[in-house]
Design an enzyme around this catalytic site. Sequence first.
Site, mmCIF file in Angstrom:
data_model
loop_
_atom_site.group_PDB
_atom_site.id
_atom_site.type_symbol
_atom_site.label_atom_id
_atom_site.label_comp_id
_atom_site.label_asym_id
_atom_site.label_seq_id
_atom_site.Cartn_x
_atom_site.Cartn_y
_atom_site.Cartn_z
ATOM 1 N N ARG A 95 0.828 -1.215 0.000
ATOM 2 C CA ARG A 95 0.000 0.000 0.000
ATOM 3 C C ARG A 95 0.858 1.259 0.000
ATOM 4 O O ARG A 95 0.523 2.244 0.658
ATOM 5 C CB ARG A 95 -0.941 0.030 1.207
ATOM 6 C CG ARG A 95 -2.076 -0.962 1.150
ATOM 7 C CD ARG A 95 -3.224 -0.415 0.287
ATOM 8 N NE ARG A 95 -4.182 -1.486 0.020
ATOM 9 C CZ ARG A 95 -5.343 -1.620 0.651
ATOM 10 N NH1 ARG A 95 -5.700 -0.743 1.539
ATOM 11 N NH2 ARG A 95 -6.132 -2.624 0.361
ATOM 12 N N ARG A 123 -7.073 10.689 -7.022
ATOM 13 C CA ARG A 123 -8.226 9.848 -6.682
ATOM 14 C C ARG A 123 -9.533 10.641 -6.776
ATOM 15 O O ARG A 123 -10.562 10.120 -7.210
ATOM 16 C CB ARG A 123 -8.022 9.257 -5.278
ATOM 17 C CG ARG A 123 -9.163 8.430 -4.730
ATOM 18 C CD ARG A 123 -9.327 7.120 -5.449
ATOM 19 N NE ARG A 123 -10.557 6.448 -5.045
ATOM 20 C CZ ARG A 123 -11.759 6.667 -5.574
ATOM 21 N NH1 ARG A 123 -11.907 7.555 -6.543
ATOM 22 N NH2 ARG A 123 -12.815 6.014 -5.147
ATOM 23 N N ASP A 181 -6.817 -3.446 -7.657
ATOM 24 C CA ASP A 181 -7.324 -4.035 -6.415
ATOM 25 C C ASP A 181 -7.574 -5.522 -6.629
ATOM 26 O O ASP A 181 -7.788 -5.968 -7.764
ATOM 27 C CB ASP A 181 -8.613 -3.347 -5.965
ATOM 28 C CG ASP A 181 -8.909 -3.702 -4.512
ATOM 29 O OD1 ASP A 181 -8.273 -3.118 -3.617
ATOM 30 O OD2 ASP A 181 -9.735 -4.601 -4.262
ATOM 31 N N TYR A 219 -14.560 -12.335 0.091
ATOM 32 C CA TYR A 219 -15.365 -11.177 -0.330
ATOM 33 C C TYR A 219 -16.525 -11.605 -1.226
ATOM 34 O O TYR A 219 -17.639 -11.100 -1.118
ATOM 35 C CB TYR A 219 -14.488 -10.169 -1.093
ATOM 36 C CG TYR A 219 -13.461 -9.483 -0.220
ATOM 37 C CD1 TYR A 219 -13.798 -8.340 0.507
ATOM 38 C CD2 TYR A 219 -12.167 -9.973 -0.110
ATOM 39 C CE1 TYR A 219 -12.862 -7.707 1.314
ATOM 40 C CE2 TYR A 219 -11.226 -9.353 0.698
ATOM 41 C CZ TYR A 219 -11.581 -8.223 1.406
ATOM 42 O OH TYR A 219 -10.664 -7.600 2.210
HETATM 43 O O1 1CP Z 1 0.370 0.428 -3.227
HETATM 44 C C1 1CP Z 1 -0.460 -0.489 -3.294
HETATM 45 O O2 1CP Z 1 -0.258 -1.567 -2.688
HETATM 46 C C2 1CP Z 1 -1.692 -0.197 -4.080
HETATM 47 C C3 1CP Z 1 -2.392 -1.296 -4.805
HETATM 48 C C4 1CP Z 1 -3.384 -2.126 -3.986
HETATM 49 C C5 1CP Z 1 -3.221 -3.461 -3.595
HETATM 50 C C6 1CP Z 1 -1.990 -4.316 -3.768
HETATM 51 C C7 1CP Z 1 -4.685 -1.711 -3.553
HETATM 52 C C8 1CP Z 1 -5.281 -0.372 -3.725
HETATM 53 N N1 1CP Z 1 -5.328 -2.786 -2.997
HETATM 54 C C9 1CP Z 1 -4.455 -3.857 -2.995
HETATM 55 C C10 1CP Z 1 -4.724 -5.225 -2.547
HETATM 56 C C11 1CP Z 1 -5.873 -5.487 -1.643
HETATM 57 N N2 1CP Z 1 -7.159 -4.992 -1.699
HETATM 58 C C12 1CP Z 1 -5.832 -6.444 -0.610
HETATM 59 C C13 1CP Z 1 -4.632 -7.316 -0.294
HETATM 60 C C14 1CP Z 1 -3.589 -6.577 0.480
HETATM 61 C C15 1CP Z 1 -3.982 -6.197 1.888
HETATM 62 O O3 1CP Z 1 -4.224 -7.110 2.694
HETATM 63 O O4 1CP Z 1 -4.029 -4.989 2.154
HETATM 64 C C16 1CP Z 1 -7.093 -6.485 -0.002
HETATM 65 C C17 1CP Z 1 -7.535 -7.345 1.165
HETATM 66 C C18 1CP Z 1 -7.944 -5.562 -0.693
HETATM 67 C C19 1CP Z 1 -9.369 -5.308 -0.442
HETATM 68 C C20 1CP Z 1 -9.635 -3.866 -0.220
HETATM 69 N N3 1CP Z 1 -9.557 -2.916 -1.189
HETATM 70 C C21 1CP Z 1 -9.946 -3.217 0.999
HETATM 71 C C22 1CP Z 1 -9.986 -3.887 2.355
HETATM 72 C C23 1CP Z 1 -11.352 -4.128 2.868
HETATM 73 C C24 1CP Z 1 -11.310 -5.021 4.105
HETATM 74 O O5 1CP Z 1 -11.907 -6.091 4.045
HETATM 75 O O6 1CP Z 1 -10.666 -4.651 5.108
HETATM 76 C C25 1CP Z 1 -10.115 -1.861 0.720
HETATM 77 C C26 1CP Z 1 -10.501 -0.765 1.667
HETATM 78 C C27 1CP Z 1 -9.826 -1.688 -0.663
HETATM 79 C C28 1CP Z 1 -9.803 -0.410 -1.447
HETATM 80 C C29 1CP Z 1 -8.447 0.016 -1.839
HETATM 81 N N4 1CP Z 1 -7.588 -0.692 -2.659
HETATM 82 C C30 1CP Z 1 -6.424 0.023 -2.855
HETATM 83 C C31 1CP Z 1 -6.572 1.253 -2.121
HETATM 84 C C32 1CP Z 1 -5.532 2.338 -2.057
HETATM 85 C C33 1CP Z 1 -7.825 1.227 -1.495
HETATM 86 C C34 1CP Z 1 -8.443 2.298 -0.615
HETATM 87 C C35 1CP Z 1 -9.391 3.171 -1.380
HETATM 88 C C36 1CP Z 1 -8.791 4.510 -1.714
HETATM 89 O O7 1CP Z 1 -7.750 4.910 -1.177
HETATM 90 O O8 1CP Z 1 -9.354 5.241 -2.557
#
Ligand code: 1CP
Length: 343
Positions: free
Chosen positions: A23, A36, A73, A149
């Site tokens: 992240r 964003r 994602d 999910y």
């Molecule tokens: O720098 C990076 O790593 C950005 C790319 C990235 C990656 C590798 C994003 C962007 N998401 C992910 C993977 C991801 N998404 C995982 C696996 C890694 C981890 O455990 O963190 C998981 C579980 C998700 C699911 C997800 N997507 C959640 C979690 C929900 C929960 O159950 O807790 C959320 C909030 C997202 C949205 C998301 N994806 C990425 C970002 C930056 C965001 C947040 C939204 C935003 O900032 O606008």
Amino acid sequence: MSKLLLETLKGNPSERVPFWFMRQAGRYLPEYREVRATTKSFMEFCYSPDKAAEVTLQPIRRYNMDGAILFADILVVPDGLGQDVWFETGVGPRLTPVTDEESFSSLSLNGFHDKVGAVYETVAKLKHELPADKTLLGFAGAPWTVATYMIAGAGSKDHAAARQLGYGNPELFGKILDLLVDATAAYLIRQIDAGADAVQIFDSWAAALPEPAFDAWVIEPTKAIVDKVRAEHPDTPIIGFPRLSGTQYEKFVDATGVNAVSLDTGMDLGWTAKHLQSKVCVQGNIDPHLVVAGGQPMLDEAKRILDGLKSGPHIFNLGHGFVPETPPENVAELSRFILKYRR
Ligand code: 1CP
């Protein structure tokens, strides 16, 4: 120019330890929030190659990490299979749940690459724009984590819906995992075709599964993906992340054939060096909340990790992703410290 991170993944460590952070792109960076804000829907943002490539590069410009991770994602894969996926502000991901044969029957690989093709375009752009010494990382969620999910229709705390379906209807659950194996392998192969140097498979919710479930839901699908990707791209390193799986990490490494594993914050470094790093490259594992606090305790912990994993291939990283409240200046201080460290 050689790519230090890629070389380390291939088992050839160097004096300076390469680093990237899970992240590393995201809400803690003001420049991310700015880009964003130009797209309402998060999925649409993931499918906008110019914007996704830009936010992938932002942390590299600031901190000079050795690796850039594709911005997308893990829920792109169910979206590509035809499930409805959307993000609700302040809530998180939402999906129309897959709970029976009927809802499963609406999913298919037909049209998958067309639906997610913008992600491959992002990778191709990054390949072109990223400096030659940086490693481009593609990724996908592991079938188990993505299934949690798909079945619950949202994020969930103990993944009750997926566990109960896995135990109660193993036939349907097996079909969901098999479809995810095929889709995920195809998705990763296309990312590598487009220019990814290595890929990571995130099994963020692998915690606390009983041994037989861990074998069937985490190890087997991951091994199947590794085999399929390797058949097409034998030299591309694959990183596994069976997060919070404790001593089950060892059989994960032995059975899946991954080239590297990402370590969660709880991993014992001595145990890791002996049982994992003797076989594969390891990546981790500073606590992201310690980077929120920052200061000398953060640097002391970084040194403990760097010293503790000195005897084999190591890529410095977090034990899980940055949280939105992370002060960017703490990331800068940590990055400078890692860049200066020599084994
Ligand atoms: O720098 C990076 O790593 C950005 C790319 C990235 C990656 C590798 C994003 C962007 N998401 C992910 C993977 C991801 N998404 C995982 C696996 C890694 C981890 O455990 O963190 C998981 C579980 C998700 C699911 C997800 N997507 C959640 C979690 C929900 C929960 O159950 O807790 C959320 C909030 C997202 C949205 C998301 N994806 C990425 C970002 C930056 C965001 C947040 C939204 C935003 O900032 O606008």
